[in-house]
Every structure is written in C-alpha cells, then in structure tokens.
Design a protein around this motif. Structure first.
Motif, PDB file in Angstrom:
ATOM      1  N   LEU A   1       1.339  -1.632  -0.012  1.00  0.00           N
ATOM      2  CA  LEU A   1      -0.119  -0.222   0.261  1.00  0.00           C
ATOM      3  C   LEU A   1       0.667   1.655   0.003  1.00  0.00           C
ATOM      4  CD1 LEU A   1      -3.190  -1.059   2.280  1.00  0.00           C
ATOM      5  CD2 LEU A   1      -3.120  -0.471   0.287  1.00  0.00           C
ATOM      6  N   LEU A   2       1.930   1.138   0.760  1.00  0.00           N
ATOM      7  CA  LEU A   2       2.701   2.320   0.933  1.00  0.00           C
ATOM      8  C   LEU A   2       3.637   2.919  -0.517  1.00  0.00           C
ATOM      9  CD1 LEU A   2       4.969   1.748   4.001  1.00  0.00           C
ATOM     10  CD2 LEU A   2       2.930   4.140   3.814  1.00  0.00           C
ATOM     11  N   LEU A   3       3.912   1.888  -1.069  1.00  0.00           N
ATOM     12  CA  LEU A   3       4.740   1.857  -2.739  1.00  0.00           C
ATOM     13  C   LEU A   3       4.091   2.386  -3.791  1.00  0.00           C
ATOM     14  CD1 LEU A   3       6.863  -1.776  -1.747  1.00  0.00           C
ATOM     15  CD2 LEU A   3       7.707   0.479  -2.082  1.00  0.00           C
ATOM     16  N   ARG A   4       2.840   1.733  -3.321  1.00  0.00           N
ATOM     17  CA  ARG A   4       1.552   2.167  -4.922  1.00  0.00           C
ATOM     18  C   ARG A   4       1.590   3.800  -4.629  1.00  0.00           C
ATOM     19  NH1 ARG A   4       2.206  -2.483  -5.305  1.00  0.00           N
ATOM     20  NH2 ARG A   4       0.425  -3.681  -5.891  1.00  0.00           N
ATOM     21  N   GLY A   5       2.650   5.238  -3.637  1.00  0.00           N
ATOM     22  CA  GLY A   5       2.273   6.093  -4.038  1.00  0.00           C
ATOM     23  C   GLY A   5       3.543   6.850  -4.047  1.00  0.00           C
ATOM     24  N   ILE A   6       4.889   5.570  -3.978  1.00  0.00           N
ATOM     25  CA  ILE A   6       5.986   6.132  -4.593  1.00  0.00           C
ATOM     26  C   ILE A   6       6.284   6.415  -6.022  1.00  0.00           C
ATOM     27  CG2 ILE A   6       8.639   5.084  -4.291  1.00  0.00           C
ATOM     28  CD1 ILE A   6       6.999   6.195  -1.802  1.00  0.00           C
ATOM     29  N   PRO A   7       7.172   7.111  -6.783  1.00  0.00           N
ATOM     30  CA  PRO A   7       7.156   7.620  -7.785  1.00  0.00           C
ATOM     31  C   PRO A   7       8.299   7.056  -8.064  1.00  0.00           C
ATOM     32  CG  PRO A   7       7.647   9.383  -6.498  1.00  0.00           C
ATOM     33  CD  PRO A   7       7.270   8.691  -6.301  1.00  0.00           C
ATOM     34  N   ARG A   8       8.550   6.537  -9.863  1.00  0.00           N
ATOM     35  CA  ARG A   8       9.056   5.653 -10.469  1.00  0.00           C
ATOM     36  C   ARG A   8      10.079   6.774 -11.585  1.00  0.00           C
ATOM     37  NH1 ARG A   8       4.587   2.026 -11.849  1.00  0.00           N
ATOM     38  NH2 ARG A   8       4.837   0.013 -11.002  1.00  0.00           N
ATOM     39  N   LYS A   9      11.349   6.581 -10.839  1.00  0.00           N
ATOM     40  CA  LYS A   9      12.583   7.161 -12.442  1.00  0.00           C
ATOM     41  C   LYS A   9      12.309   6.811 -12.930  1.00  0.00           C
ATOM     42  CE  LYS A   9      16.175   6.903  -8.585  1.00  0.00           C
ATOM     43  NZ  LYS A   9      17.628   6.422  -7.882  1.00  0.00           N
ATOM     44  N   PRO A  10      12.221   8.183 -14.550  1.00  0.00           N
ATOM     45  CA  PRO A  10      12.465   7.578 -15.807  1.00  0.00           C
ATOM     46  C   PRO A  10      13.598   6.192 -16.107  1.00  0.00           C
ATOM     47  CG  PRO A  10      13.475   9.720 -15.027  1.00  0.00           C
ATOM     48  CD  PRO A  10      13.299   8.790 -14.035  1.00  0.00           C
ATOM     49  N   GLY A  11      13.780   6.301 -18.147  1.00  0.00           N
ATOM     50  CA  GLY A  11      14.063   5.295 -17.869  1.00  0.00           C
ATOM     51  C   GLY A  11      13.511   3.983 -17.863  1.00  0.00           C
ATOM     52  N   ARG A  12      14.360   3.031 -18.308  1.00  0.00           N
ATOM     53  CA  ARG A  12      13.769   1.418 -18.476  1.00  0.00           C
ATOM     54  C   ARG A  12      15.376   0.587 -18.021  1.00  0.00           C
ATOM     55  NH1 ARG A  12      11.894   1.372 -24.809  1.00  0.00           N
ATOM     56  NH2 ARG A  12      14.136   1.957 -25.337  1.00  0.00           N
ATOM     57  N   ARG A  13      14.354  -0.369 -16.922  1.00  0.00           N
ATOM     58  CA  ARG A  13      15.019  -0.631 -16.045  1.00  0.00           C
ATOM     59  C   ARG A  13      14.645  -2.377 -16.281  1.00  0.00           C
ATOM     60  NH1 ARG A  13      16.040   4.245 -14.388  1.00  0.00           N
ATOM     61  NH2 ARG A  13      17.177   5.468 -14.479  1.00  0.00           N
ATOM     62  N   LEU A  14      15.521  -3.266 -16.113  1.00  0.00           N
ATOM     63  CA  LEU A  14      15.157  -5.020 -16.218  1.00  0.00           C
ATOM     64  C   LEU A  14      15.619  -5.605 -15.441  1.00  0.00           C
ATOM     65  CD1 LEU A  14      14.125  -7.200 -17.727  1.00  0.00           C
ATOM     66  CD2 LEU A  14      16.167  -8.234 -18.331  1.00  0.00           C
ATOM     67  N   LEU A  15      15.107  -6.528 -13.905  1.00  0.00           N
ATOM     68  CA  LEU A  15      15.785  -7.301 -13.251  1.00  0.00           C
ATOM     69  C   LEU A  15      15.006  -8.625 -13.300  1.00  0.00           C
ATOM     70  CD1 LEU A  15      16.257  -7.882 -10.031  1.00  0.00           C
ATOM     71  CD2 LEU A  15      14.091  -7.857  -9.371  1.00  0.00           C
ATOM     72  N   CYS A  16      16.329  -9.740 -13.500  1.00  0.00           N
ATOM     73  CA  CYS A  16      16.536 -10.559 -13.889  1.00  0.00           C
ATOM     74  C   CYS A  16      16.682 -11.903 -12.843  1.00  0.00           C
ATOM     75  CB  CYS A  16      17.565 -11.137 -15.156  1.00  0.00           C
ATOM     76  SG  CYS A  16      17.004 -12.327 -16.460  1.00  0.00           S
ATOM     77  N   LEU A  17      15.654 -12.700 -13.073  1.00  0.00           N
ATOM     78  CA  LEU A  17      16.303 -13.614 -11.591  1.00  0.00           C
ATOM     79  C   LEU A  17      16.055 -15.260 -12.255  1.00  0.00           C
ATOM     80  CD1 LEU A  17      12.583 -12.510  -9.655  1.00  0.00           C
ATOM     81  CD2 LEU A  17      15.521 -11.571  -9.596  1.00  0.00           C
ATOM     82  N   VAL A  18      17.594 -15.295 -11.745  1.00  0.00           N
ATOM     83  CA  VAL A  18      17.768 -16.566 -12.428  1.00  0.00           C
ATOM     84  C   VAL A  18      18.468 -17.738 -11.455  1.00  0.00           C
ATOM     85  CG1 VAL A  18      19.522 -17.682 -13.650  1.00  0.00           C
ATOM     86  CG2 VAL A  18      19.541 -15.252 -14.582  1.00  0.00           C
ATOM     87  N   PRO A  19      17.492 -18.600 -11.101  1.00  0.00           N
ATOM     88  CA  PRO A  19      18.043 -19.765 -10.420  1.00  0.00           C
ATOM     89  C   PRO A  19      18.929 -20.796 -10.702  1.00  0.00           C
ATOM     90  CG  PRO A  19      16.514 -20.828 -12.196  1.00  0.00           C
ATOM     91  CD  PRO A  19      16.982 -19.764 -12.415  1.00  0.00           C
ATOM     92  N   ALA A  20      20.477 -20.763 -10.692  1.00  0.00           N
ATOM     93  CA  ALA A  20      21.474 -20.846 -11.383  1.00  0.00           C
ATOM     94  C   ALA A  20      22.712 -20.150 -10.019  1.00  0.00           C
ATOM     95  CB  ALA A  20      21.986 -20.954 -12.405  1.00  0.00           C
ATOM     96  N   GLY A  21      24.283 -20.911 -10.185  1.00  0.00           N
ATOM     97  CA  GLY A  21      25.224 -20.062  -9.781  1.00  0.00           C
ATOM     98  C   GLY A  21      25.849 -19.348 -10.644  1.00  0.00           C
ATOM     99  N   PHE A  22      25.836 -17.728 -10.282  1.00  0.00           N
ATOM    100  CA  PHE A  22      26.975 -17.334 -10.847  1.00  0.00           C
ATOM    101  C   PHE A  22      28.335 -18.087 -11.518  1.00  0.00           C
ATOM    102  CE2 PHE A  22      29.733 -13.350 -11.594  1.00  0.00           C
ATOM    103  CZ  PHE A  22      29.265 -13.361 -12.892  1.00  0.00           C
ATOM    104  N   GLU A  23      28.436 -18.834 -10.618  1.00  0.00           N
ATOM    105  CA  GLU A  23      29.957 -18.837 -11.201  1.00  0.00           C
ATOM    106  C   GLU A  23      29.734 -20.277 -11.747  1.00  0.00           C
ATOM    107  OE1 GLU A  23      29.852 -17.213  -7.044  1.00  0.00           O
ATOM    108  OE2 GLU A  23      28.476 -19.266  -7.815  1.00  0.00           O
TER     109      GLU A  23
END
Length: 442
Positions: A37-59
């Motif tokens: 509920l609190l976050l719905r009022g937070i404005p977003r920064k301009p631009g396009r950004r991706l969050l990618c979630l990967v089920p693997a070890g980076f190494e």
C-alpha cells in the motif's frame, strides 16, 4: 540431526517444512500488505530497467563459458540498467558486469540441513530467504525497475510474482528448457524436485496462469506452458541469439590450430557440454568407439566437466578409447571457437544454446531427435538427427560425414545459414525488445 530416506523421515521433513512455511508466510504476509500500500504512492524514475531472476549459480554460468548470455540481457542499449540475481551462488556479493548491468549473487542458507537429509526444510528456508530479500529491495524495485523477469516458473517465476505484487511493476516469466525432459534425463534434477514435485508443479501452474507475459526460447515449449494454464495471447517465442560473426573462423586458422594441437590428418570428433547424464556423454564415447573401428586414428575431444567425469574416464578405458580421448575440462570461449572450427564432426546429442553455437561454427552436427532439435536441424540438410540411444546409427552417420567431406562441408554451411536467418544476435534481440515493449506499453 540426520534424516534417513525412510517414509517416516520424509514425513517429518515435510511436516517441519510445512510449519516453517506457514509461520514464515504469515509473518511475510503481515509485512507485505502495508508495504504494498505504501509503495503504490512512490513515483518511478524515468528510464527502462530490467530485474532478471536466475535459478543458477553465477560461478557455474561463468565456468560453462556462456557469459555471452549475461551480456545478451542488455539488448544493445534497450535497457538503461539491468540487475541480475543469481541464486544459489557461492557467495553474497554485488558485481559490476558492464556499465549497464549489475550482478547480484546470494548464497543459500542452512546447507547443513540438505546434507543431513532435511531437503524440504532446506528449500523452504531458502524460499523464505528469497522472499525476505525481495521485501528488503521492494522500495528500490518500485522506484527503478520497469520489468521483472523470472527465469523458469518455479522458483524464480514465483519470486517475480511476489515482487510484482509488492511493487506494481510489470512482470513475466521465461522458460529455457523442458523441465519434464530434464527430470527424466538428469538424476540431479530428480533429486532436486523429488520431495516437493507436486508443490512445485502447483506453483508452476499458478505462476503461468497469472504471468503478464510468458517467454519461451523455442516454439516446442509453447504447448508445455499452455497445458499448464498460460494464456496463449501472452506467450512469445524469444530464442537465444548467437553472435554469428564470432563463430565464423577462417579455414587457415582452423588448419593452423589442428597442426599445433597435433591433429593434422586425423579425424576429429568433438563434444562440448556438462558431463551430466542429460547431455549423453557416455553415448558420445560409445559412438566414438564404433567410429574408431573404421577410423583407427580417430581423436575424440571432450570439453566440459561435471559429476560424471570420473565414471566417463573409466568407461573410455573399457571401450578402448584411453589413447583416443582428450579431456580438456571447461575452456574459454575463444578456445571453444577454435576447437569447433577444427572439428570434422560435432556431437551434440542433447543441446540448447550449445547446439546453436555448434551450428553457427559451420561444421556438421549429429544430434538426437529430441526436444527442439528439429527446429534447427533438418536431417540430411543442416545436420543429422538420430533416434535417441541409436548408437550404431549415430556412428554410421559420423562415418559418412568423415568419408564425404564435401557433403559434410555443405551440411555445415547450411546449418550456419539457418542460424544466420533465424538466430543471429540482431534478429533475436529485435524480437525480445518488441516483446518487452508490448509488456510495458511502449
């Protein structure tokens, strides 16, 4: 506190895990509602950004030499920023991969539980760990992220749904392989899912029904996600792209490399991949043994490593291949390019991205007629497709390619042309960018 594999111990493991999930879920629920509920009022920064979630070890990703898949996410400037989470990894850290992309890795907690047989408890605690991580990052995700992409419906698709519910950010889930086939072929996958398969499949269906977008890397996976509730109108086929210019190697370089490796005049059979059952490395050795009967100077090169390495070395000895096989482990991408260019025939019995790279190298490929292979390999035209487990037929196909070099060259060039027309990096990136634009309404 060790748990055996008896029904009683599995029942105890499941009951304790259920209790942890109920308690943890209740606490997270109490925190999630006011946060959302609190976050719905937070404005977003301009631009396009991706969050990618990967089920693997980076190494593990780096070790396998597929770092190009990491850079692929940046889409040549489409995104202003990319953050990729790899879990489970070996350590907790944040790394700058490029000016655009940040890599974040998380270690699993309570590893001792898994080692002691409390597998369900281990996975439950780590699921809660991911949920807590998401809750702690919810403000920055709300302000900075445009799209959340979970790789595979469970568990990362479920995490993407959780984050999207908290923050109101658009989200989708991607599928990069057939989970049913992976579990059939890979003992590690069976162990990973064994005690919670029904729960995992329920979660998969829940995620696929609710995802705002479902991205599959090949057409054959469309039916898989549709059967589990995905809306056909939200499904897009987004294949991986291959940098074709990288894999095109001058013949003079290939000849020089063969000479330096002591392989001039010897037929070269190549295998690149993890040494796990899912990739059929033992079948590769059996094929090589059959081919060696008519080509005694055959050299078989194995690039990769895995849990089957020691058993495979023993199998090579039993098959009379001790002096014919080179075990090179994982190699840098530049070395892979040279080995592919130097090979006479590439064996990719089960491949995803590796099959694309094999075709891009312009040398003939022999593969099993499995999964998505028919989408790239047309038998007799762009490679050879062999029924699964047909060792004699595969060996016969290899021998014909070795004995008909002009036909083999034409087949390799046809495969390379197929990659150019459908999987070259600019084409694949354009498709992905269009899918992202549809999701965010650009």
């Amino acid at each position: 506190m060790a748990a055996s594999n008896s029904p009683g111990s599995r029942w105890a493991d499941g009951c304790v895990a259920a209790g942890i999930a109920l308690l943890g879920g209740a606490l997270l629920g109490l925190l999630a509602l006011p946060t959302a509920l609190l976050l719905r009022g937070i404005p977003r920064k301009p631009g396009r950004r991706l969050l990618c979630l990967v089920p693997a070890g980076f190494e593990a990703i780096l070790t396998k030499g597929v770092g190009s898949l990491i850079s692929e996410r940046e889409e040549a400037g489409f995104w202003d920023g990319v953050e990729t989470l790899y879990f489970p990894s070996e350590q907790n850290r944040r790394t700058r991969w490029s000016p655009v992309q940040t890599i974040r890795t998380l270690r699993p907690i309570a590893r001792f539980l898994k080692g002691a047989g409390w597998t369900a408890c281990h996975h439950t605690l780590n699921g809660l760990r991911l949920a807590v991580w998401g809750l702690s990052r919810s403000l920055s995700i709300r302000r900075e992220v445009t799209v959340i992409r979970g790789q595979d419906p469970f568990p990362m698709g479920l995490l993407a749904a959780w984050l999207a519910g908290l923050t109101g950010v658009r989200w989708g889930v991607s599928l990069h392989g057939d989970p049913d086939l992976s579990r059939r072929l890979d003992d590690r996958e069976t162990a990973r899912w064994g005690r919670s398969r029904r729960l995992a499949e329920t979660a998969q269906r829940w995620v696929l029904r609710r995802a705002e977008a479902v991205w599959v890397v090949r057409p054959s996976l469309t039916e898989w996600v549709t059967r589990r509730g995905a809306d056909r109108d939200r499904i897009a086929v987004l294949p991986h792209g291959v940098d074709l210019s990288f894999w095109k190697t001058p013949e003079t370089d290939a000849v020089r490399f063969r000479k330096e490796a002591g392989l001039s005049g010897k037929p070269l059979l190549l295998f690149i991949g993890r040494l796990e059952k899912v990739n059929y490395p033992e079948d590769f050795l059996r094929i090589a043994a059959e081919v060696k009967r008519s080509h005694p100077d055959l050299q078989a090169v194995v690039i990769g490593d895995g849990s089957q390495r020691r058993a495979l070395e023993a199998a090579a000895g039993r098959l009379g291949l001790s002096d014919s096989v080179r075990w090179l482990g994982f190699l840098p991408r530049e070395s892979l390019r040279l080995w592919r260019a130097a090979s006479d025939v590439q064996i990719c019995l089960m491949g995803g991205f590796s099959l694309l790279e094999a075709a891009a190298a312009g040398k003939p490929v022999v593969a099993y007629d499995l999964a998505w292979h028919r989408e790239l390999i047309r038998d007799g035209a762009t490679g050879r497709l062999i029924p699964e487990g047909a060792i004699a037929a595969a060996a016969q196909a290899v021998c014909r390619l070795l004995e008909q070099p002009e036909g083999a060259q034409a087949m390799g060039e046809a495969a390379q042309a197929a990659v150019r027309d459908h999987y070259d990096w600019p084409i694949a990136s354009e498709r992905r960018q269009a899918a992202y634009q549809r999701l965010i309404g650009v």
